[in-house]
Enzyme design. Structure first.
Site, PDB file in Angstrom:
ATOM      1  N   ARG A 227       0.856  -1.185   0.000  1.00  0.00           N
ATOM      2  CA  ARG A 227       0.000   0.000   0.000  1.00  0.00           C
ATOM      3  C   ARG A 227       0.890   1.232   0.000  1.00  0.00           C
ATOM      4  NH1 ARG A 227      -3.337  -2.975  -1.431  1.00  0.00           N
ATOM      5  NH2 ARG A 227      -5.337  -3.479  -0.477  1.00  0.00           N
ATOM      6  N   HIS A 275      -1.019  -0.690  -9.844  1.00  0.00           N
ATOM      7  CA  HIS A 275      -1.651  -1.565  -8.839  1.00  0.00           C
ATOM      8  C   HIS A 275      -2.142  -2.883  -9.468  1.00  0.00           C
ATOM      9  CE1 HIS A 275      -3.772  -1.498  -4.681  1.00  0.00           C
ATOM     10  NE2 HIS A 275      -3.538  -2.743  -5.062  1.00  0.00           N
TER      11      HIS A 275
HETATM   12  C1  GLV Z   1      -4.708  -5.677  -3.764  1.00  0.00           C
HETATM   13  O1  GLV Z   1      -4.161  -4.650  -3.581  1.00  0.00           O
HETATM   14  C2  GLV Z   1      -5.181  -6.507  -2.718  1.00  0.00           C
HETATM   15  O2  GLV Z   1      -5.177  -6.071  -1.561  1.00  0.00           O
HETATM   16  O3  GLV Z   1      -5.566  -7.642  -2.989  1.00  0.00           O
END
Ligand code: GLV
Length: 312
Positions: A227, A275
């Site tokens: 994150r 991401h």
């Molecule tokens: C992706 O970021 C997840 O948390 O699966």
């Protein structure tokens, strides 16, 4: 009699693939896609969601289980519209493999100097760098959870010298495991490549700030696939611009999508991915989702239940 329903919400996952995968496991469960196909909210007992909008859960008075369509539940546990029902997160084999592949890619790109060759090619130059043995490359992996552990083992299996760090002490074959602030500092000071895979909680937010970046070796690389808020972005940019850090591979950001014009887009030696390090594969994850629903129907706890107090 109305059928028991599951509500699905995600801006990035494919509802059709999930409908099909879950129908194979639980043919009696009615699959409804929010926001348009919810029907009577009172019939909804289960939610399978990724980042639903604020107030989403308040509509469903009979919710019995919320399943996060991903591994990280940081956004979910901080919401104020969640009734006290169990939360489970996904941890399926597809997600584990995907994360390991991303970490192997990012680490190997640095370990094999591919970033140097990419830059040399852009200049049209043949730049020879003599390869190092993988055992000479020290990788520090912060976070030995359900995604971090397989990634650490995969790296160690390839011959990298791997040290892992986790909140509670772990023992893993071929991986030196450390814990506590001392362990973190040992890893920061001793690694060529530091990989961040700890869950984001109130405790871990800002884990890698200016002081921690300063502890890293000159020229070391940082990989963040967890994150954005775990790393102080301004401090990271400063460390890259000064040349103290040699590079960063970032899949996650404080604000996503990373806004146009954000300084990270043009910070030297940064590789940005949107991401995608690990996503859930419906065909592989549906079994766990269905099993959690069966368990909750029997009055048992779901799989991969989130501990609210711990935050993951
Ligand atoms: C992706 O970021 C997840 O948390 O699966």
């Amino acid at each position: 009699m109305s059928r028991e329903a599951l509500v699905f919400y995600s801006a990035v996952d494919d509802p059709a693939a999930w409908r099909e995968a879950l129908a194979a496991e639980l043919p009696d469960l009615d699959f409804r896609v929010a926001p348009d196909g919810v029907g009577d909210p009172a019939e909804v007992g289960y939610a399978l969601v990724w980042s639903p909008p604020a107030g989403f859960f308040s509509r469903f008075p009979n919710l019995r289980l919320v399943t996060n369509l991903g591994a990280g539940v940081d956004a979910l546990v901080r919401r104020d519209d969640l009734v006290p029902v169990p939360i489970s997160r996904l941890n399926d084999p597809g997600m584990v493999q995907m994360m390991a592949s991303y970490i192997i890619f990012a680490v190997t790109r640095y370990a094999r100097d591919i970033d140097v060759f990419e830059a040399a090619q852009r200049r049209g130059e043949w730049t020879y760098v003599h390869p190092r043995a993988l055992s000479e490359v020290k990788v520090g992996l912060l976070g030995l959870g359900e995604l971090g552990t397989p990634a650490a083992l995969a790296l160690a299996g390839m011959g990298y010298s791997v040290t892992g760090w986790s909140r509670s002490a772990k023992t893993l074959p071929g991986v030196t495991c450390l814990t506590g602030r001392d362990g973190l500092e040992t890893i920061l000071a001793g690694s060529d490549i530091v990989v961040v895979l700890v869950p984001l909680t109130r405790e871990s937010e800002g884990l890698i700030g200016a002081a921690e970046l300063a502890m890293m070796r000159k020229g070391a690389k940082l990989v963040n696939a967890s994150r954005g808020k775990l790393v102080d972005e301004a401090a990271l940019i400063a460390a890259l611009e000064s040349g103290h850090l040699g590079g960063a591979t970032l899949d996650v950001f404080v604000n996503e999508p990373l806004p146009a014009g954000h300084p990270l887009w043009t910070t030297p030696n940064v590789l940005i991915t949107p991401h995608i390090a690990s996503i859930t594969v419906p065909a592989l994850a549906a079994r766990d989702v269905a099993e959690s629903i069966r368990r909750v129907r029997r009055g048992e706890a779901p799989l991969h239940e989130v501990h609210a107090a711990r935050g993951y």
